[in-house]
Design an enzyme around this catalytic site. Sequence first.
Site, PDB file in Angstrom:
ATOM      1  N   TYR A 184       4.327   6.149  10.321  1.00 21.05           N
ATOM      2  CA  TYR A 184       3.484   5.003   9.968  1.00 21.05           C
ATOM      3  C   TYR A 184       4.284   3.998   9.154  1.00 21.05           C
ATOM      4  O   TYR A 184       4.291   2.794   9.444  1.00 21.05           O
ATOM      5  CB  TYR A 184       2.246   5.465   9.188  1.00 21.05           C
ATOM      6  CG  TYR A 184       1.140   4.440   9.138  1.00 21.05           C
ATOM      7  CD1 TYR A 184       1.288   3.261   8.406  1.00 21.05           C
ATOM      8  CD2 TYR A 184      -0.061   4.636   9.818  1.00 21.05           C
ATOM      9  CE1 TYR A 184       0.279   2.309   8.356  1.00 21.05           C
ATOM     10  CE2 TYR A 184      -1.077   3.692   9.774  1.00 21.05           C
ATOM     11  CZ  TYR A 184      -0.901   2.531   9.038  1.00 21.05           C
ATOM     12  OH  TYR A 184      -1.893   1.584   8.998  1.00 21.05           O
ATOM     13  N   LYS A 234       1.598  -0.776  15.225  1.00 18.90           N
ATOM     14  CA  LYS A 234       3.025  -0.812  15.518  1.00 18.90           C
ATOM     15  C   LYS A 234       3.485  -2.057  16.288  1.00 18.90           C
ATOM     16  O   LYS A 234       4.683  -2.345  16.329  1.00 18.90           O
ATOM     17  CB  LYS A 234       3.424   0.430  16.346  1.00 18.90           C
ATOM     18  CG  LYS A 234       3.457   1.693  15.536  1.00 18.90           C
ATOM     19  CD  LYS A 234       4.596   1.672  14.552  1.00 18.90           C
ATOM     20  CE  LYS A 234       4.350   2.646  13.428  1.00 18.90           C
ATOM     21  NZ  LYS A 234       4.988   2.313  12.189  1.00 18.90           N
ATOM     22  N   HIS A 249       0.846  -1.202   0.000  1.00 19.21           N
ATOM     23  CA  HIS A 249       0.000   0.000   0.000  1.00 19.21           C
ATOM     24  C   HIS A 249       0.876   1.245   0.000  1.00 19.21           C
ATOM     25  O   HIS A 249       1.866   1.314   0.719  1.00 19.21           O
ATOM     26  CB  HIS A 249      -0.908   0.017   1.235  1.00 19.21           C
ATOM     27  CG  HIS A 249      -2.087  -0.903   1.110  1.00 19.21           C
ATOM     28  ND1 HIS A 249      -3.193  -0.821   1.911  1.00 19.21           N
ATOM     29  CD2 HIS A 249      -2.335  -1.921   0.248  1.00 19.21           C
ATOM     30  CE1 HIS A 249      -4.070  -1.752   1.568  1.00 19.21           C
ATOM     31  NE2 HIS A 249      -3.569  -2.435   0.563  1.00 19.21           N
ATOM     32  N   PRO A 252      -3.561  -0.417  19.252  1.00 17.35           N
ATOM     33  CA  PRO A 252      -3.381  -0.886  17.871  1.00 17.35           C
ATOM     34  C   PRO A 252      -3.456   0.195  16.788  1.00 17.35           C
ATOM     35  O   PRO A 252      -3.098  -0.087  15.636  1.00 17.35           O
ATOM     36  CB  PRO A 252      -4.516  -1.895  17.689  1.00 17.35           C
ATOM     37  CG  PRO A 252      -5.517  -1.544  18.727  1.00 17.35           C
ATOM     38  CD  PRO A 252      -4.776  -0.949  19.876  1.00 17.35           C
TER      39      PRO A 252
HETATM   40  C1  PHB Z   1      -5.500  -4.671  11.120  1.00 21.64           C
HETATM   41  O1  PHB Z   1      -5.738  -5.560  11.962  1.00 21.64           O
HETATM   42  O2  PHB Z   1      -5.644  -4.886   9.906  1.00 21.64           O
HETATM   43  C2  PHB Z   1      -5.040  -3.343  11.567  1.00 21.64           C
HETATM   44  C3  PHB Z   1      -5.015  -3.035  12.922  1.00 21.64           C
HETATM   45  C4  PHB Z   1      -4.616  -1.773  13.322  1.00 21.64           C
HETATM   46  C5  PHB Z   1      -4.246  -0.836  12.370  1.00 21.64           C
HETATM   47  C6  PHB Z   1      -4.258  -1.157  11.029  1.00 21.64           C
HETATM   48  C7  PHB Z   1      -4.657  -2.408  10.621  1.00 21.64           C
HETATM   49  O3  PHB Z   1      -3.887   0.416  12.739  1.00 21.64           O
END
Ligand code: PHB
Length: 395
Positions: free
Chosen positions: A388, A302, A77, A298
């Site tokens: 990020y 990270k 991405h 989450p």
């Molecule tokens: C995911 O589980 O796909 C996920 C979790 C937290 C994020 C991004 C993706 O910030």
Amino acid sequence: MAGREFRTQVAIIGAGPAGMLLSHLLAADGIESMVLETRSEEYVASRIRAGILEQSTVDLLRGCGLGERLDREGDRHRGIYLQWPGHRHHIDFVDLTGRSVWVYGQTEVQKDLIEARNAAGQEMHYEIADTALHDVETDRPCVTFTDTQGRERVVKAEVVVGCDGSFGPSREHIPMDVRRHWERVYPYSWFGILADVAPSTDELIYAWHSDGFALHSMRSASVSRFYLQVPNDTEPDWSDDRIWEALAARLGHGQDGWALVTGRITDKSVLPMRSFVQTPMRHGRLFLAGDAAHIVPPTGAKGLNLAVADVALLAPALAELIRKDDHRLADSYSETALRRVWRCTHFSWWMTTMLHRGEDPFDEQLQLSQLRWVTSSVAGATGLAENYAGLPIGL
Ligand code: PHB
Ligand code: APR
């Protein structure tokens, strides 16, 4: 100490991504390890967790021979969408920083690690009990446990590494007068939803909404992953209709012709949100890596990336210590690792507090102002993008 004795160079407690990757990297450096895990291999391989890999994680996995399926099945991405009602903006990490991220579930990383370690004949002990650490302040530390047959076992090692996550015994083995911790518990949780439906977006959508935050993520071309901000202690017993209605409202179904496509929900769970850091990450011959030393909420994905960055520093440090009796990298491990830990702790806290609905209308205006700035200023967007997509390991 009674019980049958094993000998190894590095005793690794925990077969999550931190422990398994560490044993893989050590083996590549000619260092032998033994991995001790309370759960079964099947349980460890099937836990549903986050799904975003940073550039440096992907580089590392490729560099140590674990990139084949990731390159085949992972989805690169360029960035993410940030949105609030009436607005959706794309932040392009590649344009801003030259780095990108990959959608490839942690569950898949874990399966690749298990396959690689099994193929290499790694000594693993699953479904153990009573894990205990001993003598970590000496040059001969050891770990005791009870095996599946109820026999007491002793693992004598040169080094013990606690990769035993947020509930394992390793972090508390560092004496009270040596260790220090910092913690933030957030007043909301995430309701995680897995659904057999093609994603309604090409890249992840992080949505601020007055009903609460929502995230549209994905696992593959036919599986979507969603999260909804919910009050703490919410039971994951919402009906499918209630979930889809909340997601449609918060993700902006109908906004500028965008539509959320619904499908069969296959999993519902609630995750608490916490920031936690314990220092130091080394005491004598005990080293901590991954969730054993730090937890991030989450938002920003990270957790796994930070665990990978820890073991990428730790593996060469242990190899130098064990093979050449050179202590320099081992001595600086905690300080070096903690620089990234605190950066990610700040970034995860910042993303979390920018996007989640609180009680205070003043905070709400600050959040919207912050979102407008991050999406309209190159400086603001670059700060988000750099954090990020992740900084190179060791910075
Ligand atoms: C995911 O589980 O796909 C996920 C979790 C937290 C994020 C991004 C993706 O910030
Ligand atoms: N003895 C042996 N193993 C243990 C013990 C114990 N007493 N206690 C816990 N464990 C095991 C757990 O069962 C788990 O499999 O340690 C492992 C820790 O793995 P993770 O929780 O996956 O932690 P880590 O490897 O550091 O990975 C960090 O996982 O939790 C996510 O968000 C986190 O993505 C991040 C990543």
